[in-house]
Design a protein around this motif. Structure first.
Motif, PDB file in Angstrom:
ATOM      1  N   ILE A   7       0.864  -1.185   0.000  1.00 45.59           N
ATOM      2  CA  ILE A   7       0.000   0.000   0.000  1.00 45.59           C
ATOM      3  C   ILE A   7       0.892   1.224   0.000  1.00 45.59           C
ATOM      4  O   ILE A   7       1.732   1.382   0.890  1.00 45.59           O
ATOM      5  N   THR A   8       0.762   2.079  -1.012  1.00 46.09           N
ATOM      6  CA  THR A   8       1.504   3.329  -1.028  1.00 46.09           C
ATOM      7  C   THR A   8       0.560   4.449  -0.590  1.00 46.09           C
ATOM      8  O   THR A   8      -0.633   4.418  -0.899  1.00 46.09           O
ATOM      9  N   ILE A   9       1.117   5.407   0.139  1.00 46.85           N
ATOM     10  CA  ILE A   9       0.301   6.507   0.643  1.00 46.85           C
ATOM     11  C   ILE A   9       0.949   7.850   0.317  1.00 46.85           C
ATOM     12  O   ILE A   9       2.041   8.154   0.784  1.00 46.85           O
ATOM     13  N   GLY A  10       0.252   8.629  -0.496  1.00 50.41           N
ATOM     14  CA  GLY A  10       0.603  10.026  -0.717  1.00 50.41           C
ATOM     15  C   GLY A  10      -0.252  10.844   0.221  1.00 50.41           C
ATOM     16  O   GLY A  10      -1.343  10.408   0.620  1.00 50.41           O
ATOM     17  N   ARG A  11       0.199  12.039   0.598  1.00 55.55           N
ATOM     18  CA  ARG A  11      -0.583  12.772   1.599  1.00 55.55           C
ATOM     19  C   ARG A  11      -0.314  14.276   1.570  1.00 55.55           C
ATOM     20  O   ARG A  11       0.782  14.718   1.284  1.00 55.55           O
ATOM     21  N   GLU A  12      -1.378  15.019   1.870  1.00 53.76           N
ATOM     22  CA  GLU A  12      -1.232  16.440   2.140  1.00 53.76           C
ATOM     23  C   GLU A  12      -0.675  16.592   3.553  1.00 53.76           C
ATOM     24  O   GLU A  12      -0.957  15.770   4.432  1.00 53.76           O
ATOM     25  N   PHE A  13       0.093  17.633   3.774  1.00 52.06           N
ATOM     26  CA  PHE A  13       0.628  17.870   5.105  1.00 52.06           C
ATOM     27  C   PHE A  13      -0.509  18.222   6.063  1.00 52.06           C
ATOM     28  O   PHE A  13      -1.347  19.070   5.784  1.00 52.06           O
ATOM     29  N   GLY A  14      -0.550  17.514   7.184  1.00 47.52           N
ATOM     30  CA  GLY A  14      -1.593  17.760   8.168  1.00 47.52           C
ATOM     31  C   GLY A  14      -2.828  16.903   7.989  1.00 47.52           C
ATOM     32  O   GLY A  14      -3.790  17.020   8.758  1.00 47.52           O
ATOM     33  N   GLY A  16      -2.831  13.618   8.232  1.00 45.31           N
ATOM     34  CA  GLY A  16      -2.716  12.399   9.029  1.00 45.31           C
ATOM     35  C   GLY A  16      -2.256  11.197   8.227  1.00 45.31           C
ATOM     36  O   GLY A  16      -2.333  10.060   8.708  1.00 45.31           O
ATOM     37  N   GLY A  17      -1.741  11.421   7.016  1.00 46.12           N
ATOM     38  CA  GLY A  17      -1.354  10.323   6.137  1.00 46.12           C
ATOM     39  C   GLY A  17      -0.316   9.394   6.734  1.00 46.12           C
ATOM     40  O   GLY A  17      -0.416   8.164   6.600  1.00 46.12           O
ATOM     41  N   ARG A  18       0.695   9.959   7.399  1.00 44.51           N
ATOM     42  CA  ARG A  18       1.749   9.112   7.965  1.00 44.51           C
ATOM     43  C   ARG A  18       1.196   8.246   9.101  1.00 44.51           C
ATOM     44  O   ARG A  18       1.490   7.050   9.177  1.00 44.51           O
ATOM     45  N   GLU A  19       0.398   8.849   9.979  1.00 42.87           N
ATOM     46  CA  GLU A  19      -0.189   8.088  11.082  1.00 42.87           C
ATOM     47  C   GLU A  19      -1.104   6.995  10.554  1.00 42.87           C
ATOM     48  O   GLU A  19      -1.098   5.861  11.060  1.00 42.87           O
ATOM     49  N   ILE A  20      -1.873   7.316   9.536  1.00 53.13           N
ATOM     50  CA  ILE A  20      -2.757   6.328   8.927  1.00 53.13           C
ATOM     51  C   ILE A  20      -1.937   5.175   8.358  1.00 53.13           C
ATOM     52  O   ILE A  20      -2.263   3.998   8.548  1.00 53.13           O
ATOM     53  N   GLY A  21      -0.839   5.511   7.676  1.00 48.36           N
ATOM     54  CA  GLY A  21       0.026   4.473   7.122  1.00 48.36           C
ATOM     55  C   GLY A  21       0.587   3.561   8.194  1.00 48.36           C
ATOM     56  O   GLY A  21       0.627   2.337   8.034  1.00 48.36           O
ATOM     57  N   GLN A  22       1.031   4.157   9.298  1.00 43.40           N
ATOM     58  CA  GLN A  22       1.568   3.366  10.401  1.00 43.40           C
ATOM     59  C   GLN A  22       0.519   2.414  10.966  1.00 43.40           C
ATOM     60  O   GLN A  22       0.808   1.243  11.245  1.00 43.40           O
ATOM     61  N   MET A 174      -7.509   5.172  -4.805  1.00 42.51           N
ATOM     62  CA  MET A 174      -8.545   5.948  -4.120  1.00 42.51           C
ATOM     63  C   MET A 174      -7.940   7.165  -3.429  1.00 42.51           C
ATOM     64  O   MET A 174      -6.826   7.094  -2.916  1.00 42.51           O
ATOM     65  N   ALA A 175      -8.678   8.272  -3.425  1.00 47.30           N
ATOM     66  CA  ALA A 175      -8.327   9.450  -2.633  1.00 47.30           C
ATOM     67  C   ALA A 175      -9.330   9.529  -1.494  1.00 47.30           C
ATOM     68  O   ALA A 175     -10.540   9.388  -1.710  1.00 47.30           O
ATOM     69  N   ILE A 176      -8.842   9.719  -0.285  1.00 54.16           N
ATOM     70  CA  ILE A 176      -9.702   9.677   0.897  1.00 54.16           C
ATOM     71  C   ILE A 176      -9.552  10.951   1.716  1.00 54.16           C
ATOM     72  O   ILE A 176      -8.435  11.353   2.064  1.00 54.16           O
ATOM     73  N   ASP A 177     -10.690  11.565   2.052  1.00 52.94           N
ATOM     74  CA  ASP A 177     -10.710  12.704   2.971  1.00 52.94           C
ATOM     75  C   ASP A 177     -10.666  12.132   4.388  1.00 52.94           C
ATOM     76  O   ASP A 177     -11.649  11.573   4.869  1.00 52.94           O
ATOM     77  N   SER A 178      -9.521  12.275   5.047  1.00 57.98           N
ATOM     78  CA  SER A 178      -9.340  11.658   6.366  1.00 57.98           C
ATOM     79  C   SER A 178     -10.233  12.272   7.438  1.00 57.98           C
ATOM     80  O   SER A 178     -10.441  11.672   8.492  1.00 57.98           O
ATOM     81  N   SER A 179     -10.770  13.476   7.178  1.00 54.83           N
ATOM     82  CA  SER A 179     -11.639  14.107   8.174  1.00 54.83           C
ATOM     83  C   SER A 179     -13.040  13.500   8.163  1.00 54.83           C
ATOM     84  O   SER A 179     -13.799  13.655   9.126  1.00 54.83           O
ATOM     85  N   PHE A 180     -13.381  12.788   7.087  1.00 50.38           N
ATOM     86  CA  PHE A 180     -14.725  12.223   6.971  1.00 50.38           C
ATOM     87  C   PHE A 180     -14.911  11.051   7.926  1.00 50.38           C
ATOM     88  O   PHE A 180     -15.893  10.971   8.651  1.00 50.38           O
ATOM     89  N   TYR A 181     -13.945  10.132   7.938  1.00 46.58           N
ATOM     90  CA  TYR A 181     -14.008   8.968   8.821  1.00 46.58           C
ATOM     91  C   TYR A 181     -13.133   9.126  10.066  1.00 46.58           C
ATOM     92  O   TYR A 181     -13.246   8.348  11.009  1.00 46.58           O
ATOM     93  N   GLY A 182     -12.228  10.103  10.057  1.00 43.69           N
ATOM     94  CA  GLY A 182     -11.241  10.209  11.117  1.00 43.69           C
ATOM     95  C   GLY A 182     -10.078   9.268  10.810  1.00 43.69           C
ATOM     96  O   GLY A 182     -10.167   8.422   9.912  1.00 43.69           O
ATOM     97  N   VAL A 183      -8.991   9.409  11.557  1.00 41.93           N
ATOM     98  CA  VAL A 183      -7.807   8.583  11.297  1.00 41.93           C
ATOM     99  C   VAL A 183      -8.122   7.099  11.413  1.00 41.93           C
ATOM    100  O   VAL A 183      -7.848   6.304  10.511  1.00 41.93           O
ATOM    101  N   ASP A 184      -8.708   6.692  12.525  1.00 42.97           N
ATOM    102  CA  ASP A 184      -8.972   5.261  12.741  1.00 42.97           C
ATOM    103  C   ASP A 184      -9.999   4.720  11.760  1.00 42.97           C
ATOM    104  O   ASP A 184      -9.884   3.575  11.296  1.00 42.97           O
ATOM    105  N   GLY A 185     -10.999   5.531  11.428  1.00 42.87           N
ATOM    106  CA  GLY A 185     -12.002   5.099  10.448  1.00 42.87           C
ATOM    107  C   GLY A 185     -11.389   4.938   9.064  1.00 42.87           C
ATOM    108  O   GLY A 185     -11.755   4.022   8.311  1.00 42.87           O
ATOM    109  N   THR A 186     -10.459   5.818   8.721  1.00 41.58           N
ATOM    110  CA  THR A 186      -9.767   5.722   7.438  1.00 41.58           C
ATOM    111  C   THR A 186      -8.898   4.473   7.396  1.00 41.58           C
ATOM    112  O   THR A 186      -8.807   3.785   6.372  1.00 41.58           O
TER     113      THR A 186
END
Length: 209
Positions: A7-14, A16-22, A174-186
């Motif tokens: 799974i590769t993860i690109g992310r906007e700063f802020g 939560g992409g890195r935390e989600i990846g972890q 897929m592109a995901i808005d992390s604020s919609f589900y939150g970090v754990d939901g994403t």
């Protein structure tokens, strides 16, 4: 036999992409690669790790980027880091299941059929809130400035080394808005996607039991 997935993860700063990846890596019981790729690249290339950390996810600039000493391979440190990391990323993708954050990994692995490419974004207000909390920044203006600066660096890097628009849909699963589900939901969403895409996938941790 369980297949090898990435799974590769690109992310906007802020976002939560890195935390989600972890957390995705932990939930699936697979390896996580981000800045630790720099240390691997330093060992493989023989280039000082301090130089590589300075060049991390930054586009090469012929006027400001450091060039390697005469007698070594050509190119700037930024170029060598990108080439070396790309080789490492391809090698990892062929050998193990993992999550890889940034480093143009979606582009580097575009010909691999065992990958899922995710882009994480979020509304600016949510990113400002997260950056203020994580980096103890007091004002919205300062957080907004840091977001703009970091996103500009990432955009320049991605668009310099690929033929794609940073944040675009090209090559993305897929592109995901992390604020919609939150970090754990994403995280749950991505993990569920993995199991639907690859129902035969079994966590390496479980196969060792």
């Amino acid at each position: 036999m369980s297949r090898n997935i990435v799974i590769t993860i690109g992310r906007e700063f802020g976002s939560g992409g890195r935390e989600i990846g972890q957390k995705v890596a932990k939930a699936l019981g697979i390896s996580f690669y981000d800045k630790n790729l720099i240390d691997i690249a330093a060992k493989k290339s023989g280039i000082n790790s301090d130089l590589l950390y300075q060049a991390d996810e930054k586009a090469s600039n012929p006027f400001f980027s450091a060039y390697l000493p005469t007698g070594t391979d050509y190119g700037t440190v930024n170029d060598r880091l990108f080439w070396t990391q790309s080789s490492i990323i391809k090698d990892l993708a062929s050998k193990e299941s993992c999550v890889i954050v940034g480093r143009c990994s979606d582009y580097v692995l575009e010909d691999f059929d065992n990958c899922m490419h995710i882009y994480i974004f979020a509304p600016l207000a949510k990113r400002i809130e997260r950056i203020k909390d994580r980096y103890l920044i007091e004002s919205d203006a300062a957080a907004r400035k840091e977001i703009a600066r970091t996103d500009k660096i990432r955009r320049s890097y991605y668009q310099y080394y690929t033929d794609r628009k940073w944040g675009g849909v090209d090559g993305k699963t897929m592109a995901i808005d992390s604020s919609f589900y939150g970090v754990d939901g994403t995280v749950d969403l991505i993990v569920n996607m993995v199991h639907k895409k690859w129902p035969d996938f079994v966590s390496p941790e479980k196969t060792e039991e």
